[in-house]
Design a protein around this motif. Structure first.
Motif, PDB file in Angstrom:
ATOM      1  N   VAL A 282      14.738  23.480 -12.824  1.00 56.13           N
ATOM      2  CA  VAL A 282      15.520  22.700 -11.493  1.00 56.13           C
ATOM      3  C   VAL A 282      16.715  22.186 -11.273  1.00 56.13           C
ATOM      4  CG1 VAL A 282      14.840  20.453  -9.883  1.00 56.13           C
ATOM      5  CG2 VAL A 282      13.179  21.510 -11.604  1.00 56.13           C
ATOM      6  N   TYR A 283      17.360  22.929  -9.928  1.00 59.70           N
ATOM      7  CA  TYR A 283      18.772  22.777  -9.734  1.00 59.70           C
ATOM      8  C   TYR A 283      18.695  21.968  -8.283  1.00 59.70           C
ATOM      9  CZ  TYR A 283      20.243  26.870 -13.332  1.00 59.70           C
ATOM     10  OH  TYR A 283      20.054  27.329 -14.965  1.00 59.70           O
ATOM     11  N   ILE A 284      19.418  20.501  -8.999  1.00 56.35           N
ATOM     12  CA  ILE A 284      19.273  19.370  -7.689  1.00 56.35           C
ATOM     13  C   ILE A 284      21.267  20.485  -6.786  1.00 56.35           C
ATOM     14  CG2 ILE A 284      20.014  17.407  -6.738  1.00 56.35           C
ATOM     15  CD1 ILE A 284      17.860  16.690  -9.313  1.00 56.35           C
ATOM     16  N   TYR A 285      21.275  20.589  -5.893  1.00 53.96           N
ATOM     17  CA  TYR A 285      21.483  20.504  -4.756  1.00 53.96           C
ATOM     18  C   TYR A 285      22.495  20.413  -3.382  1.00 53.96           C
ATOM     19  CZ  TYR A 285      19.345  22.829  -1.525  1.00 53.96           C
ATOM     20  OH  TYR A 285      18.951  23.157  -0.053  1.00 53.96           O
ATOM     21  N   GLY A 286      21.165  19.466  -3.444  1.00 50.66           N
ATOM     22  CA  GLY A 286      21.522  17.220  -2.249  1.00 50.66           C
ATOM     23  C   GLY A 286      21.275  16.500  -2.375  1.00 50.66           C
ATOM     24  N   ARG A 287      21.377  16.288  -2.056  1.00 46.57           N
ATOM     25  CA  ARG A 287      21.086  14.118  -2.399  1.00 46.57           C
ATOM     26  C   ARG A 287      20.553  13.762  -0.674  1.00 46.57           C
ATOM     27  NH1 ARG A 287      19.706  12.150  -7.376  1.00 46.57           N
ATOM     28  NH2 ARG A 287      21.271  13.147  -8.920  1.00 46.57           N
ATOM     29  N   LEU A 294      13.979  11.093 -11.141  1.00 46.01           N
ATOM     30  CA  LEU A 294      13.175  10.571 -12.070  1.00 46.01           C
ATOM     31  C   LEU A 294      12.298  11.872 -12.686  1.00 46.01           C
ATOM     32  CD1 LEU A 294      11.549   7.504  -9.843  1.00 46.01           C
ATOM     33  CD2 LEU A 294      13.681   7.444 -11.454  1.00 46.01           C
ATOM     34  N   ILE A 295      12.076  12.094 -14.004  1.00 43.14           N
ATOM     35  CA  ILE A 295      11.208  13.390 -14.274  1.00 43.14           C
ATOM     36  C   ILE A 295      10.468  12.173 -15.525  1.00 43.14           C
ATOM     37  CG2 ILE A 295      11.331  14.814 -15.967  1.00 43.14           C
ATOM     38  CD1 ILE A 295      12.353  15.490 -13.957  1.00 43.14           C
ATOM     39  N   GLY A 296       9.187  12.146 -15.342  1.00 44.57           N
ATOM     40  CA  GLY A 296       7.908  11.565 -15.918  1.00 44.57           C
ATOM     41  C   GLY A 296       7.548  12.294 -17.580  1.00 44.57           C
ATOM     42  N   PRO A 297       6.505  12.102 -18.670  1.00 42.48           N
ATOM     43  CA  PRO A 297       6.485  12.900 -19.903  1.00 42.48           C
ATOM     44  C   PRO A 297       5.222  13.434 -19.358  1.00 42.48           C
ATOM     45  CG  PRO A 297       5.079  10.269 -18.988  1.00 42.48           C
ATOM     46  CD  PRO A 297       6.360  10.679 -18.677  1.00 42.48           C
ATOM     47  N   ASP A 298       5.037  14.292 -18.341  1.00 42.53           N
ATOM     48  CA  ASP A 298       4.101  15.785 -18.126  1.00 42.53           C
ATOM     49  C   ASP A 298       4.784  16.840 -18.094  1.00 42.53           C
ATOM     50  OD1 ASP A 298       4.592  14.833 -15.832  1.00 42.53           O
ATOM     51  OD2 ASP A 298       2.770  14.811 -14.863  1.00 42.53           O
ATOM     52  N   VAL A 299       6.145  17.072 -18.149  1.00 43.57           N
ATOM     53  CA  VAL A 299       5.939  18.452 -17.920  1.00 43.57           C
ATOM     54  C   VAL A 299       6.622  19.048 -19.176  1.00 43.57           C
ATOM     55  CG1 VAL A 299       7.644  17.342 -15.874  1.00 43.57           C
ATOM     56  CG2 VAL A 299       8.518  17.430 -18.361  1.00 43.57           C
ATOM     57  N   GLY A 300       5.929  18.528 -20.131  1.00 47.06           N
ATOM     58  CA  GLY A 300       6.067  19.425 -21.593  1.00 47.06           C
ATOM     59  C   GLY A 300       7.489  19.485 -21.996  1.00 47.06           C
ATOM     60  N   PHE A 301       8.339  20.261 -22.956  1.00 50.00           N
ATOM     61  CA  PHE A 301       9.180  19.890 -23.919  1.00 50.00           C
ATOM     62  C   PHE A 301      10.335  20.901 -23.299  1.00 50.00           C
ATOM     63  CE2 PHE A 301       7.372  16.930 -25.800  1.00 50.00           C
ATOM     64  CZ  PHE A 301       8.486  16.062 -26.736  1.00 50.00           C
ATOM     65  N   ALA A 302       9.647  22.363 -22.622  1.00 47.28           N
ATOM     66  CA  ALA A 302      10.483  23.112 -22.359  1.00 47.28           C
ATOM     67  C   ALA A 302      11.270  22.780 -20.313  1.00 47.28           C
ATOM     68  CB  ALA A 302       9.161  24.984 -22.397  1.00 47.28           C
ATOM     69  N   TRP A 303      12.169  22.359 -20.634  1.00 45.03           N
ATOM     70  CA  TRP A 303      12.736  22.021 -18.973  1.00 45.03           C
ATOM     71  C   TRP A 303      13.635  22.304 -18.553  1.00 45.03           C
ATOM     72  CZ3 TRP A 303      14.116  17.199 -17.836  1.00 45.03           C
ATOM     73  CH2 TRP A 303      14.153  16.353 -18.324  1.00 45.03           C
ATOM     74  N   GLY A 304      14.316  22.025 -17.543  1.00 41.96           N
ATOM     75  CA  GLY A 304      15.484  21.528 -17.741  1.00 41.96           C
ATOM     76  C   GLY A 304      16.101  21.274 -16.075  1.00 41.96           C
ATOM     77  N   VAL A 305      17.188  20.121 -15.535  1.00 43.73           N
ATOM     78  CA  VAL A 305      17.554  19.778 -15.261  1.00 43.73           C
ATOM     79  C   VAL A 305      19.058  19.760 -14.726  1.00 43.73           C
ATOM     80  CG1 VAL A 305      17.648  17.607 -12.697  1.00 43.73           C
ATOM     81  CG2 VAL A 305      15.565  18.453 -14.376  1.00 43.73           C
ATOM     82  N   GLY A 306      19.587  20.589 -13.867  1.00 41.12           N
ATOM     83  CA  GLY A 306      20.985  20.795 -13.445  1.00 41.12           C
ATOM     84  C   GLY A 306      22.023  20.282 -12.440  1.00 41.12           C
ATOM     85  N   GLY A 307      22.539  20.403 -12.361  1.00 40.97           N
ATOM     86  CA  GLY A 307      23.043  20.257 -10.617  1.00 40.97           C
ATOM     87  C   GLY A 307      23.271  21.232  -9.866  1.00 40.97           C
TER      88      GLY A 307
END
Length: 376
Positions: A282-287, A294-307
């Motif tokens: 997931v790329y966050i490009y707005g606010r 908030l990221i829960g524990p149900d997303v596994g371990f292969a993920w990323g969040v960036g701007g």
């Protein structure tokens, strides 16, 4: 033209605990080599503009002052928000990312643009006149108006950048939030034309209808009781594991990652306590939501969040990619990249308390256009 050019410009000033918005008279020196002066005739108010215009001010404290021709707005900035703007303290800053207008003067090497309609980027566009470099311009074919060309950079190039990023990073489909926005509608038209599967997340049935009416296939309403299941189904069908999120805060980014994880596990043949091996991004490009992501524990371990921001993307993409993107915008400004506006306002009206509160609400489907040459 050899004389200097004078005009009004909207300014935003942050002092300790206070925001002040006003109009200032500015004087531009004649353009140098490779420079032009553009009479700005239309400039949109984008969500990204509001970050500089009003910043972290508490708009409930807005006070109207000044005169009808030279209005002044002031508002308080809560003490806990001041660290966000310390770097711009006591600096009167021009506002407005982009605009369009007519070239009225040119330096050496730019004379052929005199009288032409161009889009301009580079900040300080809520002004009557703007000096700009050739690299900051997008010339239009004859007949294109300033209103049509005002939003030629931020939304069109951001939408194109999302598709370019998808391809460059090896993904094959996209997810987009706040998807019924002007940018979201452009992204849909791009993806339909280019054969890219796009999962749109909206916040109402009315927004869903906007997208269905322009041909969107996958539209999911986050207020639906069946949101999670509908999102998982759309992700499983499209294989989308890349999302661009305009909301930023709250739980939506985590919900998207969790749904991607469920979709990735649908065809799993064995169990892993670490989740799927499918990377989800997931790329966050707005606010639109200034709260924590908030990221829960149900997303596994292969993920990323960036701007994700447009300018760094353009710097990285290179001249060939950026040139291709800009050429497409110019050619399709009345179709793929057409923008629609709720109202046109003058510079003075932009500093009317009630009007500012209206365009600061950032409602889907409502977009304001500043016409600096207008009076009122």
């Amino acid at each position: 033209m050899t004389a200097s050019t004078k005009g009004l410009e909207l300014r935003s000033l942050v002092s300790d605990g206070k925001l002040e918005l006003s109009l200032a008279e500015v004087e531009l020196s004649p353009p140098g080599p490779g420079e032009v002066i553009v009479r700005i005739e239309a400039a949109p108010i984008n969500p990204s503009d509001l970050g500089l215009l009003t910043g972290p001010a508490d708009l409930a404290t807005l006070e109207q002052g000044g005169t009808a021709d030279r209005p002044v707005l002031t508002a308080s900035i809560p003490e806990q928000r001041m660290p966000m703007v310390r770097a711009r303290l006591n600096e009167s800053m021009p506002v407005g990312n982009e605009g369009a207008g007519t070239v009225i003067a040119a330096g050496d090497g730019a004379e052929e643009l005199i009288g032409k309609m161009v889009a301009v980027i580079g900040g300080g566009m809520y002004t009557q006149y703007r000096k700009a470099r050739l690299t900051d311009l997008l010339p239009f074919p004859d007949g294109i108006t300033a209103r049509e060309g005002a939003s030629a950079f931020v939304n069109p190039l951001t939408a194109l950048a999302m598709v370019e990023t998808m391809r460059a990073e090896g993904y094959t489909a996209l997810v987009h939030t706040a998807a019924a926005s002007n940018l979201g509608q452009m992204l849909n038209r791009i993806c339909i034309a280019d054969g890219v599967s796009l999962v749109n997340i909206v916040r109402s049935a009315e927004q869903a209808k906007i997208l269905h009416d322009i041909g969107a296939k996958y539209v999911v309403d986050s207020t639906s009781e069946n949101f999670r299941d509908e999102l998982v189904d759309a992700l499983a069908e499209t294989g989308a594991t890349l999302a661009f999120d305009a909301i930023g805060g709250g739980k939506l980014a985590g919900q998207i990652l969790a749904a991607m994880e469920v979709a990735a596990n649908r065809n799993a043949t064995s169990y892993s306590r670490y989740g799927s091996n499918t990377h989800k991004q997931v790329y966050i490009y707005g606010r639109l939501d200034l709260g924590p992501t908030l990221i829960g524990p149900d997303v596994g371990f292969a993920w990323g969040v960036g701007g994700f921001l447009l300018t760094p993307f353009l710097m990285k993409a290179g001249a060939e990619v950026v040139g291709r993107m800009r050429a497409r915008v110019a050619a399709e400004i009345r179709t793929t990249f057409a923008s629609h506006y709720t109202a046109e306002i003058s510079l003075a009206e932009a500093l009317d308390k009630d009007i500012l509160l209206a365009y600061s609400a950032k409602k889907t489907g409502e977009k304001y256009l500043i016409v600096p040459t207008a009076t009122g």
